[in-house]
Design an enzyme around this catalytic site. Structure first.
Site, mmCIF file in Angstrom:
data_model
loop_
_atom_site.group_PDB
_atom_site.id
_atom_site.type_symbol
_atom_site.label_atom_id
_atom_site.label_comp_id
_atom_site.label_asym_id
_atom_site.label_seq_id
_atom_site.Cartn_x
_atom_site.Cartn_y
_atom_site.Cartn_z
ATOM 1 N N GLN A 69 35.691 65.559 44.325
ATOM 2 C CA GLN A 69 35.564 64.373 43.481
ATOM 3 C C GLN A 69 35.966 64.680 42.043
ATOM 4 O O GLN A 69 36.649 63.880 41.390
ATOM 5 C CB GLN A 69 34.117 63.880 43.533
ATOM 6 C CG GLN A 69 33.941 62.452 43.071
ATOM 7 C CD GLN A 69 32.520 61.961 43.275
ATOM 8 O OE1 GLN A 69 31.636 62.316 42.504
ATOM 9 N NE2 GLN A 69 32.293 61.171 44.297
ATOM 10 N N ASP A 95 39.611 43.517 42.633
ATOM 11 C CA ASP A 95 38.265 43.076 42.999
ATOM 12 C C ASP A 95 37.530 42.683 41.728
ATOM 13 O O ASP A 95 37.874 43.135 40.634
ATOM 14 C CB ASP A 95 37.496 44.166 43.738
ATOM 15 C CG ASP A 95 36.319 43.605 44.534
ATOM 16 O OD1 ASP A 95 36.167 42.368 44.557
ATOM 17 O OD2 ASP A 95 35.556 44.394 45.115
ATOM 18 N N GLU A 99 35.890 32.589 36.656
ATOM 19 C CA GLU A 99 36.362 33.209 37.898
ATOM 20 C C GLU A 99 37.868 33.409 37.894
ATOM 21 O O GLU A 99 38.367 34.432 38.321
ATOM 22 C CB GLU A 99 35.961 32.326 39.090
ATOM 23 C CG GLU A 99 36.392 32.881 40.433
ATOM 24 C CD GLU A 99 35.717 34.192 40.778
ATOM 25 O OE1 GLU A 99 36.300 34.992 41.521
ATOM 26 O OE2 GLU A 99 34.609 34.428 40.278
ATOM 27 N N ASP A 106 40.519 41.432 47.051
ATOM 28 C CA ASP A 106 39.225 41.363 47.714
ATOM 29 C C ASP A 106 38.345 40.324 47.023
ATOM 30 O O ASP A 106 38.565 39.972 45.868
ATOM 31 C CB ASP A 106 38.543 42.741 47.662
ATOM 32 C CG ASP A 106 37.449 42.875 48.704
ATOM 33 O OD1 ASP A 106 37.162 41.888 49.400
ATOM 34 O OD2 ASP A 106 36.863 43.978 48.816
ATOM 35 N N HIS A 111 36.986 47.938 43.334
ATOM 36 C CA HIS A 111 35.564 47.588 43.450
ATOM 37 C C HIS A 111 34.704 48.581 42.672
ATOM 38 O O HIS A 111 33.794 48.183 41.927
ATOM 39 C CB HIS A 111 35.176 47.590 44.938
ATOM 40 C CG HIS A 111 33.717 47.406 45.186
ATOM 41 N ND1 HIS A 111 33.090 46.183 45.106
ATOM 42 C CD2 HIS A 111 32.743 48.309 45.500
ATOM 43 C CE1 HIS A 111 31.801 46.329 45.369
ATOM 44 N NE2 HIS A 111 31.566 47.608 45.607
ATOM 45 N N LEU A 156 34.898 57.384 40.336
ATOM 46 C CA LEU A 156 34.416 57.717 41.680
ATOM 47 C C LEU A 156 32.991 58.267 41.628
ATOM 48 O O LEU A 156 32.583 58.885 40.657
ATOM 49 C CB LEU A 156 35.341 58.737 42.343
ATOM 50 C CG LEU A 156 36.728 58.233 42.756
ATOM 51 C CD1 LEU A 156 37.478 59.324 43.502
ATOM 52 C CD2 LEU A 156 36.618 56.996 43.632
#
Length: 857
Positions: free
Chosen positions: A608, A633, A667, A699, A832, A857
């Protein structure tokens, strides 16, 4: 700002300037809005009482919020206009031909699903009539009574809106039919005429809504209780007393016209409720916490949670705790009496409230105005004693024993789902009232769920460093391989810092030694870090140390934290990632103390960290050149603030990503133009030319937003390409995870199992008017796998279905936080994570230096 690479330059800057000029010109053209009188609707009853409390809270403020925030004279927003424009999309779809998006590659599979075919008897359906009254009638109740009398004469069921629209299951005339009746109030003669308009298409909005209402009635006939959108069997709940939980089994039911015809989707659902109510939770917090922080702790635990009131089986989101109110407070009832909450619940529900001094909970509900797209805010007051908490708390989710015990009831296998589905069908078949509802409208339901063929895509090959390739295998898991092979792009770690407290000093040094041993396996050079011991674990200490000990030359700062605290985590991320541009790795000391798994844990942390420094771990083969893959996202952190994450690929092997996040107040915004411009410029800087094809995977778009997204969002990307004068083509794909569709693998012995990874379903249960397909990318051994739904909204690339399906499956292999496939393509998952990190913790964008690193991450 000088040296800020996040600011668009060149043509990007010109594009932003052009957008600003266009907006300024639009404002000048419209002119300044004139002052208009606002007619305020005064709340009554409990809402009036709540408004008084809220006004008392805001004494000294410049303005006092009112219940009705949107006057009827306000202009609709651009999003509202678009929503209204597409509200009649189903009408235009009646004239469209069904769309097919079938591929051919892969191995054929025998599949089953949780869809049941719904048949309409020949000559039956939904017929629309216009109802006229002569002389004209205004009273709705009188209209209903007259139409009911006509239906008795005809001998038919009906759906009547009380105005001029009537739906019947049979055609009674080709033109019109009149009835002479007596007005029940004045006893005067009145003529009612039914004028035939048309037979509704099965996929028509009104028609599908009617069929869904019919199945709603059937669920109530079968003694299911509606909670939220789904229906549950409250008589056969599963108790988990050791955790003060209970699980209600139930179903999600929906009727839709799909590629294979009219279908009922029936999915097994479970609702987890806590036997503890909100009042008991408040008492527990009060006993355990310091009185000075009681209110603050109570709000953290209750605000935003969903509660269920058993007396009416309705669910509410708790928006506030009204400490100034209690059940003895009064409000004006509908008949004009002053009544307390104590009296109200005793009179209406025969419920005795035991503690008259408990605070009240507030739920804010938006109600659509009749005949308008505007909404009013309705305030609903709830008694904590009557509000049962639903779902699991964060503490419960982190408890392995709780999740294991709950999973015994909620983790349903494919075979168990099929049994539940067929049991439901048998109950409908045996119930005379349920059969009567269906037969009245000429409907019949199939006795079994749908069987259909599917395909399994070929297994992918995972490529590591030094040209090493490994087959992903039937379980699409390469955890062992990634720990024993060199990564594609290792990054040397020469300047890093480890922060820890005194009690974790041994853990910190053992961690570093494990990292140094694994460095050669990854293929990088790793130097000893600088150790920084903290005097305590207070958040203020972390702030002070970061400001004094870190600078932009540090590659990464590792924090070994004694406990997980959101405020501390937020401060670390904001100071390091936003202000200094330094990547961070926060590790719980408890995680590193597990000696039996320390090698596996440190291996994952090292991988990572390599990604956060700009490295890449593995890839799969992509048979194309000059393509750019984008993922989008949105994180919704509050009613007025959202964060959009935008991630785009930078190289041919799709291993490097450019990431940017933007705060938006609505939005749909114009952010995509700026983000897309910067992505194109970064791609050109890396590759020497703009991409030939662009794949955008979005997404977080629900069914009701598809047409708005197609028009409003895709248009922004096309405008940017026109500005750059590019012939680049775009394929815009929407990915949906929260669906009720389930796919099962039908074995030769008749058993039902989860389908293998790479399973594709692109017919029969797909949408009738969209290019779409279902993909199962993962291998699931427990419970039932959830397929992911892909909808190709826009495609000027003219890609074949096989190409799109294979590309989406390949991208599910590239999420570097997991050595296996994930539910959605990697760029969507990166977007996301990015949006969540910025919106939930940092509250500000990351430094430009981190834009080409997976720092989140």
């Amino acid at each position: 700002m000088e040296g800020d690479s996040s600011v668009p330059r060149g043509r990007g800057a010109k594009l932003i300037e052009l957008m600003k000029k266009q907006k300024e010109a639009a404002v000048r053209a419209v002119g300044a809005p004139e002052e208009e009188s606002k007619e305020e609707t005064m709340p009554r009853g409990r809402a009036a009482r709540l408004l008084q409390v809220m006004k008392a809270r805001s004494v000294g403020a410049a303005t006092v919020p009112t219940v009705s925030q949107t006057p009827s004279t306000s202009k609709p927003s651009e999003v509202q206009k678009l929503s209204e424009e597409f509200s009649q999309v189903s009408l235009s779809q009646q004239t469209r031909e069904p769309l097919s998006y079938k591929g051919t590659s892969g191995k054929e599979l025998r599949l089953s699903c949780n869809y049941i075919r719904l048949s309409v008897e020949e000559g039956r359906g939904v017929f629309e009539y216009e109802v006229t009254f002569y002389p004209n009638l205004d009273a709705k109740n009188i209209r209903f009574r007259l139409v009911n009398n006509i239906m008795k004469e005809i001998g038919s069921v009906k759906v009547f809106d009380g105005g001029h629209i009537l739906f019947l299951p049979t055609k009674i005339t080709d033109t019109s039919k009149s009835f002479d009746l007596i007005q029940p109030i004045s006893n005067e003669p009145i003529k009612v005429t039914l004028i035939y308009k048309k037979k509704k298409s099965l996929g028509d909005k009104d028609c599908l809504q009617l069929y869904n209402v019919l199945f709603k009635r059937i669920m109530h006939i079968l003694d299911y209780t509606q909670m939220g959108r789904n229906y549950y069997d409250t008589e056969h709940r599963h108790l988990i007393p050791q955790h003060r939980l209970e699980v209600y089994p139930g179903f999600a039911v929906a009727v839709d016209e799909l590629e294979g015809g009219l279908m009922v989707c029936l999915d097994t659902q479970h609702r987890v409720l806590r036997t503890q109510n909100a009042y008991e939770l408040l008492i527990d917090i009060k006993q355990k916490m310091n009185p000075r922080v009681f209110k603050e702790t109570a709000q953290k635990n209750i605000l935003g949670s969903i509660v269920l009131t058993r007396y009416n089986h309705k669910t509410y989101i708790v928006d506030d705790i009204l400490w100034e109110m209690n059940p003895t407070c009064t409000f004006t009832s509908r008949d004009g009496r002053e009544i307390s909450f104590l009296e109200y619940y005793k009179t209406e529900y025969n419920i005795d409230i035991h503690d008259p001094n408990q605070p009240m909970l507030l739920h804010k509900k938006k109600v659509k105005k009749s005949g308008s797209s505007e909404t009013d805010e309705r305030l609903i007051c709830l008694v904590p004693e009557l509000c049962h908490l639903t779902g699991l708390s964060d503490e419960m989710r982190n408890d392995f024993k709780v999740m294991k015990d709950v999973g015994m009831y909620t983790r349903v296998t494919p075979a168990q789902r099929i049994v539940a589905l067929r049991t439901y069908l048998d109950n409908v078949k045996k119930n005379a009232n349920a059969q009567k509802i269906l037969s009245e409208w000429g409907l019949s339901i199939s006795p079994n769920n749908l069987l259909m063929p599917g395909r399994q895509l070929d297994v992918e090959t995972i490529n590591f460093g030094k040209n090493v390739s490994k087959n992903a295998g039937p379980n699409v898991d390469w955890n062992r391989e990634v720990a024993n092979n060199q990564v594609i792009t290792p990054v040397d770690l020469r300047n890093w810092v480890v922060f820890y407290t005194d009690r974790d000093s041994k853990i910190a040094r053992d961690f570093v030694q494990c990292m140094l041993r694994f460095a050669s396996t990854m293929g990088c050079v790793m130097s000893q870090p600088r150790y920084e011991q903290l005097p305590d674990d207070q958040t203020s200490t972390y702030v002070k140390v970061v400001q004094q000990k870190l600078n932009r030359d540090i590659q990464i700062a590792v924090f070994i934290s004694p406990t997980m605290r959101t405020d501390r985590y937020s401060v670390i991320k904001k100071l390091c990632c936003s202000q200094l541009g330094v990547a961070t790795q926060v590790i719980l000391a408890r995680t590193l103390s597990r000696q039996d798994k320390i090698r596996s844990i440190v291996t994952k942390i090292a991988l990572q960290i390599n990604c956060k420094l700009g490295g890449s771990l593995w890839t799969v083969k992509f048979p194309f050149q000059g393509w750019m893959i984008c993922g989008i996202d949105v994180y919704h952190g509050g009613p007025n603030a959202s964060v959009c994450g935008f991630v785009s690929s930078l190289n041919e092997s799709v291993t490097r990503w450019y990431s940017t996040a933007h705060f938006q107040t609505k939005e749909l915004g114009d952010f995509y133009k700026a983000a897309f411009t910067k992505s194109l410029e970064r791609y050109k800087n890396e590759n020497g030319s703009f991409p030939a094809k662009i794949i955008i995977i979005r997404d977080g778009v629900g069914d009701g937003q598809l047409e708005v997204t197609k028009r409003y969002e895709v248009e922004q990307f096309e405008e940017v390409l026109k500005f750059f004068e590019l012939t680049t083509t775009i394929c815009f794909i929407v990915v949906q995870k929260r669906i009720n569709s389930r796919v099962f693998h039908s074995m030769s012995d008749g058993k039902m199992e989860n389908p293998p990874p790479g399973t594709i379903v692109d017919h029969t249960i797909t949408r009738r008017y969209y290019y779409d397909f279902f993909l199962v990318p993962q291998s699931v051994k427990q419970g039932t796998v959830n397929p992911t739904h892909y909808i190709v909204l826009h495609d000027t690339c003219k890609l074949k279905p096989d190409h799109v399906q294979r590309l989406c499956y390949k991208l599910c292999h590239l999420y570097y936080n997991w050595p296996g496939t994930i539910r959605v393509p990697a760029p969507c998952q990166y977007a996301h994570k990015l949006a969540g990190m910025v919106g939930q913790y940092m509250k500000s964008p990351a430094a430009p230096d981190l834009a080409e690193k997976l720092w989140y991450l």
